[in-house]
Motif scaffolding. Structure first.
Motif, PDB file in Angstrom:
ATOM      1  N   LYS A 173       0.880  -1.165   0.000  1.00 39.13           N
ATOM      2  CA  LYS A 173       0.000   0.000   0.000  1.00 39.13           C
ATOM      3  C   LYS A 173       0.920   1.218   0.000  1.00 39.13           C
ATOM      4  CE  LYS A 173      -3.356   0.483   3.107  1.00 39.13           C
ATOM      5  NZ  LYS A 173      -3.954   0.812   4.428  1.00 39.13           N
ATOM      6  N   ILE A 175       0.361   4.559  -0.113  1.00 38.01           N
ATOM      7  CA  ILE A 175      -0.071   5.505   0.916  1.00 38.01           C
ATOM      8  C   ILE A 175      -1.592   5.571   0.874  1.00 38.01           C
ATOM      9  CG2 ILE A 175       0.000   7.558  -0.542  1.00 38.01           C
ATOM     10  CD1 ILE A 175       1.043   9.078   1.949  1.00 38.01           C
ATOM     11  N   ALA A 212      -0.042   3.060   5.684  1.00 30.53           N
ATOM     12  CA  ALA A 212       0.821   2.365   4.726  1.00 30.53           C
ATOM     13  C   ALA A 212       0.909   0.915   5.171  1.00 30.53           C
ATOM     14  CB  ALA A 212       2.202   3.000   4.668  1.00 30.53           C
ATOM     15  N   ARG A 358      -2.979   0.340  -3.953  1.00 24.95           N
ATOM     16  CA  ARG A 358      -2.100  -0.784  -3.674  1.00 24.95           C
ATOM     17  C   ARG A 358      -1.450  -1.226  -4.979  1.00 24.95           C
ATOM     18  NH1 ARG A 358      -6.412  -2.727  -0.361  1.00 24.95           N
ATOM     19  NH2 ARG A 358      -5.893  -2.582   1.855  1.00 24.95           N
TER      20      ARG A 358
END
Length: 368
Positions: A173, A175, A212, A358
């Protein structure tokens, strides 16, 4: 003086016989023509070349009478009545005139008929415009593509399904951003819950956070995730000891197990996760707290590697006075002890709603 001609009897007899023969021959000829059907009477004209009509169509085309050119040329497209060369010339004129009129469907149909008669047909580089040559090439390419597709259909070999999302392998991920919430013993006198939105009107700053994570998918359904959530929880610092309301940032590492619902390759996949967290960052008497984390969301694939997510997550912590410096109600010596919240002895720092991207690395591509 000239003497009048006198016919001898034998001459008169000969003339009578000749006249009778001519009359009999005429009657026989007329009878034969009358006995023939109409189609036979005009067989000579029906099979005659359509050269004059094609020439008239070409003259109409050169004079920019495009509709007249189509009408004339259409009279010479019957292969059972005319030679293939004449029919091809007629379809050529129909194509040229149709292109001038913007009638692309009619022009394509004419070129298709030409290619059915002569698959190797090409435009005349001297007498035909380049646009006509290009149009023939495009139609031929489409015909070849359709023929290939038909051949593949006849073999009944299933075509590979489009890729949707990867199953298996690491993912990241990059952000995420979201709306933060603190649910605990503060503010004093209010019974809190995750959706009371007290942070919007009370405390230090706006309620927001960042997330994250990095993880690994063992299959299309199960994954192990290491994540972090850090954000501003405007009212969490009310009672940390220094009366500094700006003590509102908390940081929450998480270790989660995630389960994705549905078969791999769905356009939208829902997931739930659960695990544990450690939350720290408070000043004064605040301290680290530990506890369970639960959450869930929706993963929307954008390609075979990228996806967009929408999710929520709740991180509960113990002891009760860890992240906010306040417990319910023993540690608060005030006239009105805190009423606490629906989480009881737990405090929680939550992501009410978050979004982000993602990316998946490697793994086998799921198919429909």
């Amino acid at each position: 003086m000239s003497r009048p001609s006198v016919a001898f009897p034998w001459q008169r007899a000969l003339r009578s016989i000749t006249a009778r023969r001519h009359l009999a021959l005429a009657l026989i000829t007329c009878g034969a023509l009358a006995a023939l059907p109409p189609s036979a009477a005009y067989a000579q004209d029906a099979t005659a070349p359509c050269t004059d009509t094609v020439s008239a169509a070409e003259e109409a085309y050169l004079n920019r009478n495009y509709q007249e050119a189509v009408t004339l040329a259409s009279q010479c497209t019957d292969r059972s009545a005319f030679e293939d060369e004449i029919v091809i010339q007629a379809y050529r004129l129909i194509t040229l005139a149709s292109l001038r009129q913007g009638a692309l469907v009619q022009a394509r149909s004419a070129v298709t008929n030409i290619l059915h008669i002569d698959p190797e047909y090409t435009a005349d580089p001297v007498n035909d415009p380049p646009a006509y040559d290009l149009f023939i090439s495009l139609v031929r390419q489409e015909e070849d593509t359709e023929g290939t597709a038909d051949a593949e259909t006849e073999t009944e070999e299933p075509s590979p399904a489009p890729l949707r999302r990867n199953e298996g392998g690491p993912f990241l991920k990059l952000i995420g951003v979201g709306l933060s919430d603190y649910t605990g013993d503060l503010p004093i006198g209010n019974a809190g819950h995750p959706f009371d939105f007290q942070e919007i009107s009370t405390g230090s700053g706006a309620p927001y956070l960042f997330t994250a994570e990095i993880g690994y998918e063992f299959s299309s359904n199960l994954a192990l995730v290491l994540g972090v959530q850090t954000g501003n929880y405007p009212i969490v610092g009310h009672s940390t000891g220094s009366n500094d309301i700006s003590d509102s940032w908390r940081h929450t590492p998480q270790l989660l197990v995630r389960y994705t619902f549905g078969a791999a390759g769905e356009s939208v996949a829902a997931y739930l996760d659960a695990g544990a967290n450690v939350t720290f960052g408070g000043e004064g008497i605040a301290g680290p707290g530990v506890g369970p984390s639960v959450g869930g969301g929706i993963d929307i694939p954008l390609s075979s590697t990228w996806s967009f997510f929408v999710e929520s997550r709740f991180n509960f912590t113990l002891p009760d006075n860890a992240i906010d410096g306040t417990s319910y109600p023993e540690d608060v010596q005030v006239e009105r002890p805190p009423k606490g919240s629906i989480t009881g002895p737990f405090d929680s720092v939550n992501q009410l709603l978050g979004i982000g991207l993602r990316i998946r690395f490697g793994g086998a591509a799921a198919q429909e």
